[in-house]
Design a protein around this motif. Structure first.
Motif, PDB file in Angstrom:
ATOM      1  N   LEU A  23       6.499  25.349 -13.172  1.00 51.75           N
ATOM      2  CA  LEU A  23       7.207  24.183 -13.678  1.00 51.75           C
ATOM      3  C   LEU A  23       7.233  24.209 -15.212  1.00 51.75           C
ATOM      4  O   LEU A  23       6.205  24.350 -15.854  1.00 51.75           O
ATOM      5  CB  LEU A  23       6.503  22.932 -13.176  1.00 51.75           C
ATOM      6  N   ARG A  68       5.197  14.776 -12.234  1.00 52.71           N
ATOM      7  CA  ARG A  68       4.773  16.105 -11.777  1.00 52.71           C
ATOM      8  C   ARG A  68       4.783  16.154 -10.250  1.00 52.71           C
ATOM      9  O   ARG A  68       5.290  17.112  -9.659  1.00 52.71           O
ATOM     10  CB  ARG A  68       3.380  16.433 -12.293  1.00 52.71           C
ATOM     11  N   ARG A  69       4.254  15.121  -9.617  1.00 54.47           N
ATOM     12  CA  ARG A  69       4.222  15.077  -8.146  1.00 54.47           C
ATOM     13  C   ARG A  69       5.637  15.014  -7.574  1.00 54.47           C
ATOM     14  O   ARG A  69       5.960  15.716  -6.613  1.00 54.47           O
ATOM     15  CB  ARG A  69       3.412  13.861  -7.705  1.00 54.47           C
ATOM     16  N   ALA A  86       8.340  16.127  -8.960  1.00 56.94           N
ATOM     17  CA  ALA A  86       8.950  17.447  -9.186  1.00 56.94           C
ATOM     18  C   ALA A  86       8.490  18.461  -8.143  1.00 56.94           C
ATOM     19  O   ALA A  86       9.276  19.289  -7.676  1.00 56.94           O
ATOM     20  CB  ALA A  86       8.615  17.943 -10.593  1.00 56.94           C
ATOM     21  N   GLN A  87       7.230  18.387  -7.753  1.00 57.33           N
ATOM     22  CA  GLN A  87       6.724  19.294  -6.723  1.00 57.33           C
ATOM     23  C   GLN A  87       7.426  19.048  -5.401  1.00 57.33           C
ATOM     24  O   GLN A  87       7.834  19.988  -4.723  1.00 57.33           O
ATOM     25  CB  GLN A  87       5.211  19.129  -6.565  1.00 57.33           C
ATOM     26  N   TYR A  88       7.588  17.785  -5.016  1.00 57.05           N
ATOM     27  CA  TYR A  88       8.284  17.456  -3.780  1.00 57.05           C
ATOM     28  C   TYR A  88       9.745  17.895  -3.830  1.00 57.05           C
ATOM     29  O   TYR A  88      10.324  18.261  -2.813  1.00 57.05           O
ATOM     30  CB  TYR A  88       8.229  15.963  -3.476  1.00 57.05           C
ATOM     31  N   SER A 146      10.899  20.428  -5.512  1.00 59.79           N
ATOM     32  CA  SER A 146      10.979  21.860  -5.844  1.00 59.79           C
ATOM     33  C   SER A 146      11.742  22.072  -7.155  1.00 59.79           C
ATOM     34  O   SER A 146      12.513  23.018  -7.294  1.00 59.79           O
ATOM     35  CB  SER A 146      11.633  22.646  -4.715  1.00 59.79           C
ATOM     36  N   GLN A 181      12.389  22.962 -11.105  1.00 62.93           N
ATOM     37  CA  GLN A 181      11.965  24.035 -11.991  1.00 62.93           C
ATOM     38  C   GLN A 181      11.597  23.521 -13.378  1.00 62.93           C
ATOM     39  O   GLN A 181      10.838  24.166 -14.097  1.00 62.93           O
ATOM     40  CB  GLN A 181      13.082  25.078 -12.121  1.00 62.93           C
ATOM     41  N   THR A 229       8.112  19.468   2.820  1.00 60.57           N
ATOM     42  CA  THR A 229       7.185  19.853   1.752  1.00 60.57           C
ATOM     43  C   THR A 229       5.934  18.997   1.790  1.00 60.57           C
ATOM     44  O   THR A 229       4.827  19.490   1.628  1.00 60.57           O
ATOM     45  CB  THR A 229       7.865  19.691   0.368  1.00 60.57           C
TER      46      THR A 229
END
Length: 109
Positions: free
Chosen positions: A2, A45-46, A48-50, A52, A54, A106
């Motif tokens: 990320l 951040r969380r 963005a992770q879910y 996916s 960049q 995810t």
């Protein structure tokens, strides 16, 4: 990995309104009034992770001015807060235009 683009934002315990967007999208997520900049960073951040994602771009909102393009859509986190369980990630992602099915796949893994 990320990638973060931070415009002089300090992720400390201060309460300042921040804007963030994922992968240079046209929608900006606006921090909640009760969030510190550090809490907002962790939330984004969380998210963005879910999603996916960049990249994440973060900046301050100054004096109620959005500091973005005129036709930008703002998603205010206060509209996605649940009384007991924090924020409804599923609704935020849907409003951002991210597939709910990919989110839940995810989240379960």
């Amino acid at each position: 990995m990320l990638r973060w683009e931070i415009h002089d934002v300090k992720f400390t315990g201060e309460r300042r309104t921040c804007l963030a967007r994922l992968d240079y999208g046209q929608k900006w997520i606006v921090s909640d009034v009760n969030m510190t900049t550090r809490t907002f960073r962790d939330f984004i951040r969380r998210l963005a992770q879910y999603a996916s994602a960049q990249s994440i771009e973060v900046k301050y909102m100054y004096d109620g001015e959005q500091q973005t393009e005129q036709d930008t859509v703002l998603l205010r986190l206060e509209n996605y807060r649940e009384q007991r369980n924090g924020y409804d990630f599923q609704r935020v992602l849907k409003a951002y235009g991210i597939s709910i099915n990919s989110f839940w796949n995810t989240a379960r893994s």
